[in-house]
Design an enzyme around this catalytic site. Structure first.
Site, PDB file in Angstrom:
ATOM      1  N   LYS A   1     -38.585 -22.649  19.628  1.00 62.91           N
ATOM      2  CA  LYS A   1     -37.334 -22.152  20.218  1.00 62.91           C
ATOM      3  C   LYS A   1     -36.532 -21.384  19.167  1.00 62.91           C
ATOM      4  O   LYS A   1     -36.040 -20.280  19.421  1.00 62.91           O
ATOM      5  CB  LYS A   1     -36.505 -23.326  20.773  1.00 62.91           C
ATOM      6  CG  LYS A   1     -37.076 -23.892  22.059  1.00 62.91           C
ATOM      7  CD  LYS A   1     -36.430 -25.206  22.489  1.00 62.91           C
ATOM      8  CE  LYS A   1     -37.186 -25.768  23.700  1.00 62.91           C
ATOM      9  NZ  LYS A   1     -36.737 -27.066  24.161  1.00 62.91           N
TER      10      LYS A   1
ATOM     11  N   GLN B   1     -32.675 -31.557  22.357  1.00 56.57           N
ATOM     12  CA  GLN B   1     -34.087 -31.741  22.698  1.00 56.57           C
ATOM     13  C   GLN B   1     -34.332 -33.143  23.256  1.00 56.57           C
ATOM     14  O   GLN B   1     -33.891 -34.137  22.675  1.00 56.57           O
ATOM     15  CB  GLN B   1     -34.958 -31.480  21.445  1.00 56.57           C
ATOM     16  CG  GLN B   1     -36.447 -31.486  21.697  1.00 56.57           C
ATOM     17  CD  GLN B   1     -36.924 -30.351  22.610  1.00 56.57           C
ATOM     18  OE1 GLN B   1     -36.293 -29.290  22.691  1.00 56.57           O
ATOM     19  NE2 GLN B   1     -38.024 -30.547  23.297  1.00 56.57           N
TER      20      GLN B   1
ATOM     21  N   ASP C   1     -29.776 -25.220  29.093  1.00 57.11           N
ATOM     22  CA  ASP C   1     -30.885 -25.927  29.763  1.00 57.11           C
ATOM     23  C   ASP C   1     -30.632 -26.018  31.269  1.00 57.11           C
ATOM     24  O   ASP C   1     -31.563 -26.231  32.046  1.00 57.11           O
ATOM     25  CB  ASP C   1     -30.967 -27.375  29.239  1.00 57.11           C
ATOM     26  CG  ASP C   1     -32.119 -27.603  28.276  1.00 57.11           C
ATOM     27  OD1 ASP C   1     -33.135 -26.899  28.397  1.00 57.11           O
ATOM     28  OD2 ASP C   1     -31.987 -28.495  27.426  1.00 57.11           O
TER      29      ASP C   1
HETATM   30  N1  GUN Z   1     -38.083 -31.565  26.252  1.00 58.72           N
HETATM   31  C1  GUN Z   1     -39.153 -31.046  26.902  1.00 58.72           C
HETATM   32  N2  GUN Z   1     -38.782 -29.963  27.625  1.00 58.72           N
HETATM   33  C2  GUN Z   1     -37.455 -29.794  27.414  1.00 58.72           C
HETATM   34  C3  GUN Z   1     -36.511 -28.839  27.874  1.00 58.72           C
HETATM   35  O1  GUN Z   1     -36.805 -27.921  28.646  1.00 58.72           O
HETATM   36  N3  GUN Z   1     -35.242 -28.989  27.414  1.00 58.72           N
HETATM   37  C4  GUN Z   1     -34.879 -30.007  26.582  1.00 58.72           C
HETATM   38  N4  GUN Z   1     -33.606 -30.090  26.198  1.00 58.72           N
HETATM   39  N5  GUN Z   1     -35.735 -30.911  26.133  1.00 58.72           N
HETATM   40  C5  GUN Z   1     -37.017 -30.797  26.543  1.00 58.72           C
END
Ligand code: GUN
Length: 302
Positions: free
Chosen positions: A54, A98, A121
């Site tokens: 990311k 996350q 998100d």
């Molecule tokens: N963990 C796995 N996929 C995601 C996601 O799309 N967003 C977040 N914040 N954590 C994750």
């Protein structure tokens, strides 16, 4: 092979290039760039690799990027204080915590503490509500569903009036994509059915689908005879079914399988996403788009 392959890896490049261009223009005109912070609590290897990707992508598209890594024993109170700090930081337009979080932290409480206008998100209840209302209300569609819809549109698939069947009812994929596909909007206007573990005859519903979106997490759940000839099949499943040695690196890598029996399905479908290289690359791409849009909302240019 009769189906057209919908490649997430190619669509990702198209969208990231569009974002790079927009970031340049905004920087020239307003002197600012989008800012994204990713907060990682602990050392879960999968989470570390997601967050690293990311941040790398944010850097590539010209964002200000901050990776805030915290120890696994960070208290809930301290995490809430950290979120508050970024809520009040003008240079940050997107906050991503996350998941999963360590067990001593209440995930819901944390997600609800993020400023809904920085919740890239799209998991905050305010943004879930905005998505449900649709139209101008929508701020941040969750990244995987947003990626799915973008793939369908860019593959040139007609969604208006189409029978769209969604397999799975998770808060992250099934429920939001079903809601998005039925809105009065571009890439939507579908007649939507959601099937799940308690559905009486899943196969019968799938056979009707012009667009079949499968997010169940069960390898090969969807059989080739469930697919309507010519349908668009979007496979969100990423199931680890074993390990192999990579020809490129010589290292052990996971063998991944989708929720759809791809080898047979591709002979029946009109278009289909592969696993890997289909929906997967779209999630981070749409996170970048949401972060850019967050800044655009703030500047009043969207
Ligand atoms: N963990 C796995 N996929 C995601 C996601 O799309 N967003 C977040 N914040 N954590 C994750």
């Amino acid at each position: 092979m009769s189906a057209k392959l919908i490649k997430g890896t190619e669509i990702r490049e198209e969208i990231l290039n569009e974002i790079i261009e927009e970031v340049k223009q905004i920087k020239e005109k307003y002197g600012v760039v989008p800012g994204l912070v990713t907060i990682l609590v602990g050392e879960n290897p999968a989470s570390i690799s997601y967050v690293t990707l990311k941040i790398k992508t944010a850097h590539r598209v010209g964002f200000k990027e901050v990776q805030d890594s915290q120890s696994p024993d960070l208290s809930e109170e301290d995490l809430l204080a950290l979120i508050e700090k970024y809520n009040n930081d003008d240079s940050i337009n997107g906050i991503l915590v996350q998941l999963p979080l360590p067990k001593h932290i209440n995930e819901k409480k944390i997600l609800n503490a993020i400023d809904p206008d920085k919740d890239v998100d799209g998991f905050h209840p305010v943004n879930v509500g905005r998505l449900m209302i649709g139209g101008d209300e929508v701020r941040f569609p969750p990244c995987t569903p947003a990626g799915i819809q973008e793939m369908i549109v860019r593959a040139g698939v007609e969604t208006s009036g189409a029978e769209t069947v969604v397999v799975g009812r998770s808060n992250i994929v099934g429920k939001p994509i079903a809601n998005m596909m039925l809105q009065k909007a571009r890439g939507a206007n579908s007649t939507v059915t959601v099937v799940h573990t308690r559905t009486r005859d899943m196969a019968e519903h799938c056979k009707r689908a012009d667009i079949l979106i499968v997010a169940a997490g069960v390898p090969d759940l969807v059989k080739p005879e469930w697919i309507k000839p010519g349908a668009c099949v979007i496979d969100v499943g990423v199931n680890r079914v074993g390990e192999k040695i990579s020809e490129k690196t010589g290292k052990k890598i996971a063998i991944l399988k989708g929720d759809v029996d791809f080898d047979k399905a591709k002979e029946i479908a009109g278009s289909i996403t592969p696993v890997p290289g289909g929906v997967g690359p779209m999630t981070i791409t749409m996170l970048m788009k949401n972060t850019l849009n967050s800044l655009k909302f703030k500047l009043g240019i969207r």
